[in-house]
Design an enzyme around this catalytic site. Structure first.
Site, short mmCIF file in Angstrom:
data_model
loop_
_atom_site.label_atom_id
_atom_site.label_comp_id
_atom_site.label_asym_id
_atom_site.label_seq_id
_atom_site.Cartn_x
_atom_site.Cartn_y
_atom_site.Cartn_z
N MET A 112 -48.08 -67.08 -41.82
CA MET A 112 -46.98 -66.16 -41.53
C MET A 112 -46.37 -66.33 -40.13
O MET A 112 -45.14 -66.24 -40.00
CB MET A 112 -47.45 -64.71 -41.74
CG MET A 112 -46.32 -63.72 -41.80
SD MET A 112 -46.80 -62.15 -42.58
CE MET A 112 -47.96 -61.51 -41.38
N ASN A 150 -39.91 -65.63 -48.40
CA ASN A 150 -40.23 -64.30 -47.89
C ASN A 150 -41.07 -64.44 -46.63
O ASN A 150 -41.56 -65.51 -46.29
CB ASN A 150 -40.92 -63.43 -48.95
CG ASN A 150 -42.31 -63.89 -49.31
OD1 ASN A 150 -42.94 -64.69 -48.60
ND2 ASN A 150 -42.83 -63.40 -50.42
N GLU A 151 -41.19 -63.34 -45.92
CA GLU A 151 -41.82 -63.39 -44.60
C GLU A 151 -43.32 -63.66 -44.65
O GLU A 151 -43.91 -64.04 -43.63
CB GLU A 151 -41.54 -62.10 -43.82
CG GLU A 151 -41.94 -60.83 -44.52
CD GLU A 151 -40.81 -60.20 -45.31
OE1 GLU A 151 -40.70 -58.96 -45.31
OE2 GLU A 151 -40.02 -60.95 -45.95
N GLN A 152 -43.94 -63.48 -45.81
CA GLN A 152 -45.37 -63.76 -45.91
C GLN A 152 -45.68 -65.25 -45.83
O GLN A 152 -46.84 -65.64 -45.73
CB GLN A 152 -45.92 -63.19 -47.22
CG GLN A 152 -46.25 -61.71 -47.18
CD GLN A 152 -45.04 -60.82 -47.26
OE1 GLN A 152 -43.94 -61.28 -47.57
NE2 GLN A 152 -45.20 -59.54 -46.98
N GLY A 153 -44.66 -66.10 -45.89
CA GLY A 153 -44.87 -67.53 -45.72
C GLY A 153 -44.56 -68.37 -46.93
O GLY A 153 -44.78 -69.59 -46.92
#
Length: 534
Positions: A346, A319-322
Site C-alpha cells: 500500500m 484502488n488504494e489497497q495496492g
C-alpha cells in the site's frame, strides 16, 4: 519464533501500549482472532487499559467485528486511523468524546509507517492541506480534546507542507497465510498485502513485539523465498487460525486472492436503479489507457459496469489497497478486486497516487457547496473519516465525484429513456456550508484540476469558483427536481444537454464500441519513434 494461542498473544499487551493493527476494511488480512482475544481479555480482566490503536485503514464489518471490538470504556485512550465508518461503536465513542480519535489520510498513515521503519523523523507531505486535517482547521482530531498535535504545518523552500508525527509501536498484530518454522510469512490467500512489511519493520525498530496471525504452518525451508512478505527475522510469534476468511463477507474466493481470473460473465450485474445510472455515467468518463482510482460506495459500480460493457481491457482500474487492473469489488468486499494484473504494498500505491499518477479518480461525495468543496468525513452526527480520499482527490489529474442527488430513501424509475423521481430523498447534498472540508474546491482551482459532479439526474462541473449545471436527465424538471433541492443556485450552462439516453435503458450501452476507436496512448518518445518508422 514462538507459536502462541490468540489469548497468549493478547496477554502480552501492557497498559498504555501503542498497538498497530494490519489489514484493510471489511476483513482483508485483518487479524480478527487477535483483536477478539484482546477484547476477551479486557472484558474478563479489565486490562490492558489506555491503549493507542493505530491502523491506517478502517477495520470492521460495520457491526461488531474488527476495531469495533475495542469499543469498551477504558480499553482505548486514542485511535488513529483513516476511517471509522467500518466500526460504528468506536465512532460513537469518539462522538461522545470518550476517546481521542484522529482520522488522518490513509496514505499519509501508510507512508508514515515506512518512515518509522527507517527511523526518519516523520512524514512530510502536501496531502491534507486546506482540509480538516490541516492544523489551521481541526488537525484531524475528531474525538476527545487532546494536548497532542499529530499534524503540524511547516514551510520548506517557500512551500507549505504538513508534517505527520511518528509513533513508537509496542506491539503489532498482523496477518498472513502461511508461516514456516522460522516465522517467514507468505500471503497467498490474502486479498491485499497492505502495510504488513512496513508495520513489522517499524515495530521491530522500536523494540516492539510482532505477532502474526496465519492460516497454517509449513516446514522450515519449504516456502518459496519470493513468496515471503514478512521475513522471519521480523516475527516474534505466530497464532494459527485455520478458518480465517478472505474477507468478513467471503470465506474464500480465488479471484480475490489472484489465483485465477473469472469470465466477465461471472461478475455480478447491477440492477437498473439510481446507483447503476450513476456508475454508468461515471464510466462514460473513462478513456482508453487511463489509470483510474475507484473509491468506495456508488463508485465501486464502475468496475461492474466496465465488466458488463467489456471495456476492462481498455483501462487500468486501481484502488488504494495496492491492486492494479481488473475490477475492484463492491459492498462488504470493497478493497478487494477480481482479475487484477498486479498487487503492490500500500505505501507504494500511495507514492504513485501522491506523485500525480492517477489520470481520473472516482470518489463519493456526501456534501457539496457552491465552490465545489466536498465533505465525506463528518456529517449528520456521523463520524466517518477520510480513508484514502484526500490522497486521491488532491492528486488526480481529473476528479469525478459520484452520488445520488439527495440522500435518504430516494426512489427513482426508468421509463423508456426517461428518469422519474418516485420519492425524493430526505436530505440535501448540495448545501450552503460544509460541516468539514474533505476536498477544497478553491485549492483544486489553484492546481487547475478538472472536477465533475455526477448524480442520477444532473451533472455539474466546477468552473471559475462555482458549479455549472451541464447535463440534466430526460424527464427531469429543472426547477422542481434540481434547483428546489439545492441550497444555492448553480450556473446553468448556456449549452445544457440531456444526459445520454443509454444510461436509462436495461441493455448494455455499447461503451466498448465507443472506446475501441480511441487507440491506446503512447509516450511522446515512442510516438515519435513510430512516426519515423517506414
Amino acid at each position: 519464533m514462538q507459536i502462541l494461542t490468540a489469548d497468549q498473544a493478547a496477554s502480552l499487551l501492557k497498559d498504555g501500549d501503542t498497538l498497530m493493527i494490519g489489514g484493510s476494511g471489511s476483513g482483508h488480512a485483518v487479524p480478527e482472532a487477535l483483536i477478539e482475544a484482546l477484547e476477551r481479555r479486557f472484558l474478563a480482566q479489565g486490562e490492558p487499559r489506555q491503549l493507542t490503536s493505530v491502523h491506517p485503514v478502517g477495520l470492521g464489518d460495520r457491526g461488531e467485528r474488527g476495531a469495533s471490538r475495542l469499543a469498551h470504556a477504558g480499553l482505548l485512550k486514542r485511535v488513529v486511523c483513516g476511517t471509522l465508518v467500518d466500526s460504528p461503536p468506536l465512532a460513537q465513542m469518539a462522538l461522545n468524546k470518550e476517546i481521542e480519535a484522529w482520522t488522518l489520510p490513509q496514505g499519509a498513515l501508510s507512508q508514515l509507517t515506512r518512515e518509522m521503519a527507517a527511523g526518519r523523523p516523520g512524514l512530510i507531505s502536501h496531502v491534507g492541506l486546506h482540509t480538516f486535517v490541516d492544523p489551521r482547521n481541526d488537525g484531524g482530531l475528531q474525538g476527545a480534546p487532546s494536548d497532542d498535535r499529530l499534524v503540524s504545518l511547516i514551510e520548506l523552500e517557500g512551500r507549505e507542507w504538513l508534517f505527520y508525527k511518528p509513533f513508537e509501536v509496542d506491539v503489532a498484530f498482523l496477518r498472513g497465510t502461511t508461516s514456516d518454522e522460522d516465522g517467514n510469512v507468505s500471503m497467498e490467500h490474502e486479498a491485499v498485502f497492505g502495510d504488513m512489511l512496513s508495520m513489522a519493520q517499524a515495530t521491530k525498530r522500536n523494540g516492539g513485539l510482532v505477532i502474526v496471525q496465519v492460516k497454517r504452518l509449513a516446514k522450515r525451508g519449504t516456502l518459496p523465498a519470493k513468496s515471503v512478505k514478512i521475513p522471519g527475522m521480523l516475527v516474534d510469534a505466530v497464532v494459527v487460525q485455520a478458518d480465517q476468511p478472505v474477507t468478513y463477507q467471503t470465506a474464500y474466493d480465488p479471484a480475490f486472492t489472484g489465483e485465477m481470473r473469472i469470465p466477465l460473465g461471472g461478475f455480478p450485474r447491477l440492477p437498473l436503479d439510481e446507483r447503476k445510472i450513476i456508475a454508468r455515467r461515471l464510466a462514460m468518463e473513462l478513456r482508453v489507457g487511463a489509470v483510474c482510482n475507484v473509491g468506495s460506495g456508488v463508485c465501486t459500480g464502475i468496475g461492474l459496469v466496465a465488466a458488463e460493457e467489456d471495456v476492462l481491457h481498455h483501462i487500468v482500474l486501481t484502488n488504494e489497497q495496492g491492486l492494479i487492473g481488473g475490477a475492484p469489488a463492491a459492498g462488504l468486499d470493497a478493497g478487494a478486486a477480481r482479475n487484477y494484473s498486479a498487487i503492490v504494498d500500500m505505501p507504494y500505491q500511495f507514492d504513485f497516487y501522491d506523485g500525480g499518477g492517477i489520470d481520473i479518480a472516482f470518489l463519493s461525495a456526501v456534501e457539496i457547496d457552491a465552490q465545489g468543496s466536498v465533505n465525506i468525513s463528518r456529517f449528520a452526527n456521523k463520524l466517518i473519516g477520510v480513508g484514502g480520499f484526500v490522497n486521491i482527490s488532491q492528486n488526480a489529474r481529473k476528479m469525478v465525484f459520484g452520488g445520488t442527488f439527495t440522500a435518504g430513501s430516494l426512489q427513482v424509475a426508468c421509463e423508456g429513456d426517461r428518469l422519474q423521481i418516485l420519492k425524493e430523498g430526505a436530505h440535501r447534498k448540495f448545501v450552503s456550508k460544509l460541516q468539514q472540508v474533505s476536498y477544497s474546491g478553491p485549492y483544486a482551482r489553484e492546481r487547475n484540476q478538472t472536477t465533475l459532479f455526477v448524480t442520477e439526474r444532473a451533472v455539474f462541473r466546477a468552473i471559475d469558483g462555482a458549479l455549472e449545471l451541464i447535463e440534466i436527465a430526460p424527464g427531469i424538471d429543472l426547477e422542481r427536481d434540481v434547483l428546489e433541492h439545492m441550497a444555492f443556485r448553480p450556473v446553468i450552462s448556456s449549452d445544457l444537454k440531456l444526459m445520454d439516453a443509454r444510461l436509462f435503458r436495461p441493455e448494455p450501452m455499447g461503451l466498448d464500441a465507443d472506446m475501441a476507436s480511441q487507440g491506446w496512448p503512447r509516450h511522446p518518445r515512442l510516438a515519435a519513434l513510430v512516426e519515423r518508422q517506414p
